[in-house]
Design an enzyme around this catalytic site. Sequence first.
Site, PDB file in Angstrom:
ATOM      1  N   TYR A   1       0.093  -4.893 -16.585  1.00 40.88           N
ATOM      2  CA  TYR A   1      -0.414  -5.158 -15.367  1.00 40.88           C
ATOM      3  C   TYR A   1      -1.584  -6.331 -15.380  1.00 40.88           C
ATOM      4  O   TYR A   1      -1.685  -6.872 -14.417  1.00 40.88           O
ATOM      5  CB  TYR A   1      -0.756  -4.079 -14.652  1.00 40.88           C
TER       6      TYR A   1
ATOM      7  N   GLN B   1       8.067  -5.630  -1.060  1.00 36.57           N
ATOM      8  CA  GLN B   1       8.124  -4.767  -2.118  1.00 36.57           C
ATOM      9  C   GLN B   1       7.268  -5.416  -3.267  1.00 36.57           C
ATOM     10  O   GLN B   1       6.875  -4.585  -4.322  1.00 36.57           O
ATOM     11  CB  GLN B   1       9.377  -4.580  -2.791  1.00 36.57           C
TER      12      GLN B   1
ATOM     13  N   HIS C   1       4.707  -1.152  -2.127  1.00 39.53           N
ATOM     14  CA  HIS C   1       4.906  -0.865  -3.690  1.00 39.53           C
ATOM     15  C   HIS C   1       3.370  -1.013  -3.941  1.00 39.53           C
ATOM     16  O   HIS C   1       3.142  -1.325  -5.358  1.00 39.53           O
ATOM     17  CB  HIS C   1       5.832  -1.590  -4.460  1.00 39.53           C
TER      18      HIS C   1
ATOM     19  N   CYS D   1      -8.346   5.282  -8.291  1.00 42.14           N
ATOM     20  CA  CYS D   1      -8.743   6.288  -9.146  1.00 42.14           C
ATOM     21  C   CYS D   1      -7.608   7.591  -9.100  1.00 42.14           C
ATOM     22  O   CYS D   1      -7.414   7.917  -8.050  1.00 42.14           O
ATOM     23  CB  CYS D   1     -10.116   7.124  -8.627  1.00 42.14           C
TER      24      CYS D   1
ATOM     25  N   CYS E   1      -9.881  10.908  -7.792  1.00 43.44           N
ATOM     26  CA  CYS E   1     -10.161  11.043  -6.473  1.00 43.44           C
ATOM     27  C   CYS E   1      -9.432  10.135  -5.324  1.00 43.44           C
ATOM     28  O   CYS E   1      -9.886  10.383  -4.269  1.00 43.44           O
ATOM     29  CB  CYS E   1     -11.824  11.056  -6.343  1.00 43.44           C
TER      30      CYS E   1
ATOM     31  N   SER F   1      17.257  -7.224  -4.932  1.00 42.06           N
ATOM     32  CA  SER F   1      18.404  -6.757  -5.490  1.00 42.06           C
ATOM     33  C   SER F   1      18.832  -5.607  -4.557  1.00 42.06           C
ATOM     34  O   SER F   1      20.145  -5.198  -5.149  1.00 42.06           O
ATOM     35  CB  SER F   1      18.380  -6.538  -6.794  1.00 42.06           C
TER      36      SER F   1
END
Length: 232
Positions: free
Chosen positions: A59, A94, A112, A120, A123, A180
Site C-alpha cells: 500500500y 470501489q 473500499h 487503528c 480502537c 470487472s
Amino acid sequence: MGGCGAKMKIVVLTGAGVSAESGLGTFRDTNGLWTQYDLEDVATPQGFARDPALVHDFYNARRRNCISAAPNAAHEALVGLEKSKQHDLILVTQNVDDLHERAGSTGVIHMHGALMGALCASCDARWDAPAEMAADAPCPTCAAPATRPDIVWFGEIPYHMDDIMTHLEACDLFVAIGTSGTVYPAAGFVDLAGQAGADTLEINPEPTGGGFDQVIAGPASTAVPAWVDSLI
Ligand code: BJW
C-alpha cells in the site's frame, strides 16, 4: 437516457478502469495487480496478520503511485456532470485512490476505503495516512502499535452500504464505469438497481456481459466525456 428529459437521479459506480489511463494499475487485466501479488497475501485481514510489513509495502507503493498520478478526462467529465446540476449524481467508487476528489468531485462514496487513510486495528480511530505507513506506528488515539491502511479487504464489510442501498433503490439510472463486476457486493448493484426500476449502463472497453440495458464499449477517457456530453 437522452439530454432533454427530466432531472434524473444517477448512481455512478467506478472501478479501477476509470483510473487506468491515469497510470494506476487495474487488478485483473493483463499485468494487473493480482498477476503480480497474491490477493490472499495483501488484501485480506489474514494476510495482514501473517506479514504486516509486506502489506504496508504494497500500500505504501500504491500510495506513492497515486500521489504522482493525475485525474484523467473521465474523472473530469464526472465533475462536469455534478457541476451542471442538471441531474442528481451519486458517485460511488470501489477505488481507494483520490483522483475523483482531486478532479473536483464532492461527496464521493468510497466503499473500499482510501489509500490516504490510516486505521487503528485496535480502537478503530482514523487519521490521515503518512507517506510511509508501518504496522508498529502508534495510534494517535490509543497508542496501540496497530496501524493499518484504511482499506476494505476481502471478508470485511464495505463502507457506507446502507447509504448505497438507499441510493440504488431510488435511482433512475445506474452506470458502471471501468469495473470487472467480479467483486461483491458492488457486482450485484446492477441487478439491485434494475430490480428497483432503473436503467442500467456499462462503460468499459471490454464489456463484462453483466446484464446491463446498454453498453458503451470504450476507454473511460473518451467514452465518459461523450456520455456526459449526451446528458448535459
Ligand atoms: C477500463 C479501462 C479503461 C481497463 N477505461 N475501463 C463467493 C461468491 C460471492 C461473493 C463472495 C464469494 N466469496 C467471497 C465473496 C465476497 C467477496 C467477493 O466478492 N469475492 C469475489 C472475488 C468472489 N467480497 C468481499 O469480501 C467484500 N465484502 C463482503 O462481501 O462483505 C460482506 C457484506 C457485504 C455487504 C453488506 C454486508 C456484508 C469486500 C471486498 C473488498 C475488495 N477489496 C479490493 C482490494 C482492496 C482495495 C485495494 O487494495 O485497492 O478492492 S479487491 C479489488 O477488486 C479492489 C477493487 O475495488 C475491487 C474491484 O475491482 P475492479 O475495480 O472491478 O477492477 P478490475 O481490475 O477487476 O477490473 C478493471 C476493469 O476496468 C476491467 O473490466 C477492464 O476491462 C476495465 N478497464 N482499462 C475503462 N481505460
